[in-house]
Design an enzyme around this catalytic site. Structure first.
Site, mmCIF file in Angstrom:
data_model
loop_
_atom_site.group_PDB
_atom_site.id
_atom_site.type_symbol
_atom_site.label_atom_id
_atom_site.label_comp_id
_atom_site.label_asym_id
_atom_site.label_seq_id
_atom_site.Cartn_x
_atom_site.Cartn_y
_atom_site.Cartn_z
ATOM 1 N N CYS A 17 0.489 4.623 6.929
ATOM 2 C CA CYS A 17 0.581 3.182 6.661
ATOM 3 C C CYS A 17 2.065 2.839 6.512
ATOM 4 O O CYS A 17 2.929 3.590 6.989
ATOM 5 C CB CYS A 17 -0.252 2.786 5.447
ATOM 6 N N CYS A 31 -0.401 3.056 -0.827
ATOM 7 C CA CYS A 31 -1.675 2.357 -1.049
ATOM 8 C C CYS A 31 -2.784 2.877 -0.133
ATOM 9 O O CYS A 31 -3.740 3.498 -0.590
ATOM 10 C CB CYS A 31 -1.512 0.849 -0.839
ATOM 11 N N ASP A 69 -3.152 -4.544 4.455
ATOM 12 C CA ASP A 69 -2.236 -4.102 3.401
ATOM 13 C C ASP A 69 -2.616 -4.787 2.077
ATOM 14 O O ASP A 69 -2.538 -6.015 1.972
ATOM 15 C CB ASP A 69 -0.820 -4.510 3.837
#
Ligand code: 4NP
Length: 171
Positions: free
Chosen positions: A13, A18, A129
């Site tokens: 990512c 996260c 996100d």
């Protein structure tokens, strides 16, 4: 199309705090349950290096913990040039990650890079996100990743021969 063994997967990512730590942690657990003992090298990384060395975001740690997974031992790192030869499959959480990965990848390794949900489930969608959102966004990301992990395990299982441990399908 060439036949490629899939023995390693890198989840990517932007920040590696996260989404991709969750994708790594959940898939590690799913593969341990259903991977029939086939060893798979799993890791995660970010296209950006701002959080390198940090543990996952506390909200990712919390949602994983709620589902019985401890991902707090992971540490963020940036994607490295060597990742494109080290990993058979490199899965970007969103289209921007895939674009950035393809720009970084040597020409010969570009076909190792895929959009995570597309590769796992056939649905060409992003894992959004959640960094600037609340706990519900993390819960939603967790659900997407859980479902995709089951689908990814099925796809990779189907490519691994139970007797030889070698992959037998194409990607
Ligand atoms: P991730 O989320 O890519 O899922 O780890 C983000 C983490 C940090 C930032 C952006 C997204 N950031 O801008 O610092």
């Amino acid at each position: 199309m060439s036949i490629k063994p899939i023995n390693s997967v890198l989840f990517v990512c932007l920040g590696n705090i996260c989404r991709s730590p969750l994708a790594e942690g959940v898939f590690r657990a799913v593969w341990a349950e259903r991977g029939r003992g086939h060893q798979m090298l799993l890791d995660s990384a970010g296209t950006g290096g701002w959080h390198a060395g940090q543990e996952p975001d506390r909200r990712s740690i919390a949602v994983a913990s709620k589902h019985g997974l401890d991902i707090s031992g992971q540490r963020a790192r940036k994607v490295l040039p060597g990742d494109f030869s080290r990993f058979d499959l490199i899965l970007g959480m969103d289209r921007a990650n895939v674009r950035d990965l393809k720009a970084l990848a040597p020409q010969a390794a570009r076909d190792r890079v895929h959009l995570y949900l597309d590769f796992a489930t056939g649905k060409a969608a992003d894992v959004p996100d959640p960094y600037y959102d609340g706990a519900e966004a993390f819960a939603s990301v967790y659900r997407m990743i859980r479902e995709a992990s089951e689908a990814l395990a099925k796809r990779l299982e189907a490519s691994v021969s139970p007797t030889s441990g070698q992959a037998s399908s194409t990607i």
